[in-house]
Design an enzyme around this catalytic site. Structure first.
Site, PDB file in Angstrom:
ATOM      1  N   LEU A  51       0.818  -1.217   0.000  1.00 51.31           N
ATOM      2  CA  LEU A  51       0.000   0.000   0.000  1.00 51.31           C
ATOM      3  C   LEU A  51       0.853   1.268   0.000  1.00 51.31           C
ATOM      4  O   LEU A  51       2.015   1.241   0.404  1.00 51.31           O
ATOM      5  CB  LEU A  51      -0.926  -0.039   1.225  1.00 51.31           C
ATOM      6  CG  LEU A  51      -1.963  -1.170   1.144  1.00 51.31           C
ATOM      7  CD1 LEU A  51      -2.561  -1.496   2.499  1.00 51.31           C
ATOM      8  CD2 LEU A  51      -3.047  -0.800   0.145  1.00 51.31           C
ATOM      9  N   PRO A  52       0.244   2.393  -0.435  1.00 53.23           N
ATOM     10  CA  PRO A  52       1.063   3.589  -0.665  1.00 53.23           C
ATOM     11  C   PRO A  52       1.393   4.446   0.554  1.00 53.23           C
ATOM     12  O   PRO A  52       2.190   5.369   0.428  1.00 53.23           O
ATOM     13  CB  PRO A  52       0.210   4.396  -1.661  1.00 53.23           C
ATOM     14  CG  PRO A  52      -1.178   3.947  -1.444  1.00 53.23           C
ATOM     15  CD  PRO A  52      -1.108   2.526  -0.994  1.00 53.23           C
ATOM     16  N   LYS A 110       7.692  10.213   0.565  1.00 44.04           N
ATOM     17  CA  LYS A 110       7.061   9.610   1.755  1.00 44.04           C
ATOM     18  C   LYS A 110       8.124   8.876   2.589  1.00 44.04           C
ATOM     19  O   LYS A 110       8.204   9.031   3.804  1.00 44.04           O
ATOM     20  CB  LYS A 110       5.953   8.651   1.287  1.00 44.04           C
ATOM     21  CG  LYS A 110       5.245   7.857   2.341  1.00 44.04           C
ATOM     22  CD  LYS A 110       5.573   6.369   2.360  1.00 44.04           C
ATOM     23  CE  LYS A 110       5.431   5.589   1.108  1.00 44.04           C
ATOM     24  NZ  LYS A 110       5.903   4.209   1.172  1.00 44.04           N
ATOM     25  N   LYS A 143      14.441  -0.720   6.037  1.00 43.72           N
ATOM     26  CA  LYS A 143      13.995  -0.234   4.717  1.00 43.72           C
ATOM     27  C   LYS A 143      14.069   1.299   4.629  1.00 43.72           C
ATOM     28  O   LYS A 143      14.522   1.850   3.618  1.00 43.72           O
ATOM     29  CB  LYS A 143      12.564  -0.721   4.457  1.00 43.72           C
ATOM     30  CG  LYS A 143      11.873  -0.110   3.252  1.00 43.72           C
ATOM     31  CD  LYS A 143      12.516  -0.498   1.940  1.00 43.72           C
ATOM     32  CE  LYS A 143      11.822   0.192   0.766  1.00 43.72           C
ATOM     33  NZ  LYS A 143      12.438  -0.082  -0.517  1.00 43.72           N
TER      34      LYS A 143
HETATM   35  P1  NAD Z   1       1.333   2.127  -6.494  1.00 46.24           P
HETATM   36  O1  NAD Z   1       0.824   3.493  -6.247  1.00 46.24           O
HETATM   37  O2  NAD Z   1       1.685   1.704  -7.881  1.00 46.24           O
HETATM   38  O3  NAD Z   1       0.295   1.033  -5.911  1.00 46.24           O
HETATM   39  C1  NAD Z   1      -0.430   1.208  -4.735  1.00 46.24           C
HETATM   40  C2  NAD Z   1      -1.799   0.565  -4.952  1.00 46.24           C
HETATM   41  O4  NAD Z   1      -2.526   0.649  -3.735  1.00 46.24           O
HETATM   42  C3  NAD Z   1      -2.645   1.278  -6.032  1.00 46.24           C
HETATM   43  O5  NAD Z   1      -3.118   0.332  -6.984  1.00 46.24           O
HETATM   44  C4  NAD Z   1      -3.792   1.898  -5.244  1.00 46.24           C
HETATM   45  O6  NAD Z   1      -5.008   1.949  -5.973  1.00 46.24           O
HETATM   46  C5  NAD Z   1      -3.873   0.943  -4.062  1.00 46.24           C
HETATM   47  N1  NAD Z   1      -4.549   1.525  -2.898  1.00 46.24           N
HETATM   48  C6  NAD Z   1      -4.579   2.812  -2.487  1.00 46.24           C
HETATM   49  N2  NAD Z   1      -5.309   2.913  -1.373  1.00 46.24           N
HETATM   50  C7  NAD Z   1      -5.754   1.672  -1.073  1.00 46.24           C
HETATM   51  C8  NAD Z   1      -6.548   1.113  -0.046  1.00 46.24           C
HETATM   52  N3  NAD Z   1      -7.062   1.910   0.929  1.00 46.24           N
HETATM   53  N4  NAD Z   1      -6.793  -0.207  -0.046  1.00 46.24           N
HETATM   54  C9  NAD Z   1      -6.303  -1.011  -1.015  1.00 46.24           C
HETATM   55  N5  NAD Z   1      -5.529  -0.542  -2.021  1.00 46.24           N
HETATM   56  C10 NAD Z   1      -5.263   0.776  -2.045  1.00 46.24           C
HETATM   57  O7  NAD Z   1       2.588   1.961  -5.513  1.00 46.24           O
HETATM   58  P2  NAD Z   1       3.798   0.908  -5.625  1.00 46.24           P
HETATM   59  O8  NAD Z   1       4.898   1.553  -6.402  1.00 46.24           O
HETATM   60  O9  NAD Z   1       3.280  -0.410  -6.017  1.00 46.24           O
HETATM   61  O10 NAD Z   1       4.259   0.893  -4.087  1.00 46.24           O
HETATM   62  C11 NAD Z   1       3.526   0.187  -3.081  1.00 46.24           C
HETATM   63  C12 NAD Z   1       4.360   0.158  -1.795  1.00 46.24           C
HETATM   64  O11 NAD Z   1       5.614  -0.485  -2.063  1.00 46.24           O
HETATM   65  C13 NAD Z   1       4.715   1.568  -1.271  1.00 46.24           C
HETATM   66  O12 NAD Z   1       4.683   1.566   0.132  1.00 46.24           O
HETATM   67  C14 NAD Z   1       6.122   1.801  -1.798  1.00 46.24           C
HETATM   68  O13 NAD Z   1       6.827   2.722  -0.998  1.00 46.24           O
HETATM   69  C15 NAD Z   1       6.693   0.398  -1.729  1.00 46.24           C
HETATM   70  N6  NAD Z   1       7.778   0.107  -2.680  1.00 46.24           N
HETATM   71  C16 NAD Z   1       7.665   0.440  -4.015  1.00 46.24           C
HETATM   72  C17 NAD Z   1       8.722   0.120  -4.881  1.00 46.24           C
HETATM   73  C18 NAD Z   1       8.662   0.458  -6.371  1.00 46.24           C
HETATM   74  O14 NAD Z   1       9.709   0.301  -7.044  1.00 46.24           O
HETATM   75  N7  NAD Z   1       7.550   0.890  -6.921  1.00 46.24           N
HETATM   76  C19 NAD Z   1       9.869  -0.519  -4.402  1.00 46.24           C
HETATM   77  C20 NAD Z   1       9.940  -0.851  -3.055  1.00 46.24           C
HETATM   78  C21 NAD Z   1       8.885  -0.529  -2.202  1.00 46.24           C
END
Ligand code: NAD
Length: 293
Positions: free
Chosen positions: A64-65, A238, A170
């Protein structure tokens, strides 16, 4: 195994693909319909909210974001704890803060539900290929129970310590990554402006002590024409903010400087671009575009 997956964005969707391909039964929840439709086509069942997704499952995973969406998904009005079976394991792959993590773990324990914080490194490519690094906080016995499924997603499972230790690791990792991203952008853009060849800089820096995985990553992101948005500036912002809050009793001038740089990028409307695109600020200042094409 019956698994729930909450939040199937860039990272969560790739992890979900792998779980389905490995033969697991997946119920998913995400408010963003296109992401859900894509996974339905691949065999997942869509739920109307997190508790519906979690009902009858042994493992509940989430990506989640933000801390707020994480809290809501677990203990909110329609959170997984309303319907989850005792003995189930909640695994959080999001990057959030250790204090929120500990509070949610405590609330899970009250319902006899186990909790692991397991933020990840490796990006979208690592999620798609099952090569994520998992930084796990929690009990070793619980990790061992979840291990067969975690191994579908990860080639490196690191037990960092007790609940919250995964998130602490992390956040530290991402602050360092952000500092390195901006350091590389500053030096390389000015060096190119002064007449250096970007390709030569990449080759020589990589071979020397200035080399890093971030430097090797830039030719696939910032230095391309299309600049794919793998990890948004908003998400890196964030993470830096959460990290500096966690370390607020210490002096971290470099971290503060990098936070300000990410603030500036967001104010310029770049929040949805890749975290490496923070260096578009330097490009604008000195009027050049860093590209290897
Ligand atoms: P993203 O924005 O692509 O995906 C997040 C998803 O969560 C979206 O599809 C959104 O619709 C959904 N969402 C929002 N609110 C919600 C809720 N209340 N209930 C259910 N779903 C909900 O983000 P991401 O890039 O996939 O990142 C997700 C997590 O992973 C973050 O915490 C980020 O910091 C971490 N992360 C991302 C990466 C990367 O390379 N993208 C790498 C390591 C860690």
């Amino acid at each position: 195994m019956k698994i729930a997956f909450i939040g199937v964005g860039r990272m969560g969707s790739r992890m979900a693909y792998r779980l389905l391909e490995a033969g697991h039964e997946l119920s998913i929840y995400d408010p963003y319909t296109p992401a859900v439709d894509d996974l339905k086509k691949r065999g997942a069942t869509a739920a109307g909210n997190p508790q519906e997704a979690a009902e009858g499952t042994e493992l509940i995973m989430m990506s989640l974001p933000s801390p707020a969406t994480f809290i809501d998904a677990v203990v909110g009005e329609t959170g997984v704890l309303n319907k989850v079976s005792p003995g189930a394991i909640v695994i959080d792959f999001s990057t959030v803060d250790p204090a929120t993590t500990k509070e949610i773990a405590t609330q899970c324990a009250r319902k006899n539900v186990y909790f692991l914080d397991s933020p990840v490194s490796g990006g979208v490519a690592g999620a798609a290929s099952g090569n994520l690094v998992l930084m796990i906080g929690g009990c070793k016995e619980v990790i061992d129970r979840a291990r067969p499924v975690l191994e579908v997603l990860s080639s490196r499972i690191v037990h960092c310590g007790e609940t919250g230790a995964g998130q602490l690791t992390k956040l530290s990792h991402n602050l360092l990554t952000a500092i390195n991203t901006v350091a590389l952008g500053e030096v390389m853009s000015v060096s190119v402006k002064a007449g250096a060849d970007l390709k030569v800089l990449c080759e020589v820096f990589s071979a020397g002590l200035a080399g890093s995985k971030m430097l090797d990553y830039l030719p696939k992101t910032l230095f391309t024409e299309e600049r794919p948005a793998n990890f948004a500036i908003d998400l890196m912002h964030k993470d830096i903010s959460l990290c500096l809050k966690e370390f607020s009793n210490y002096s971290m001038p470099l971290g503060q400087l990098v936070l300000q740089t990410y603030n500036a990028a967001r104010l310029k409307g770049l929040g949805g671009k890749d975290s490496t695109s923070v260096n578009e600020l330097y490009e604008e200042l000195i009027n050049l575009r860093l590209t290897l094409n």
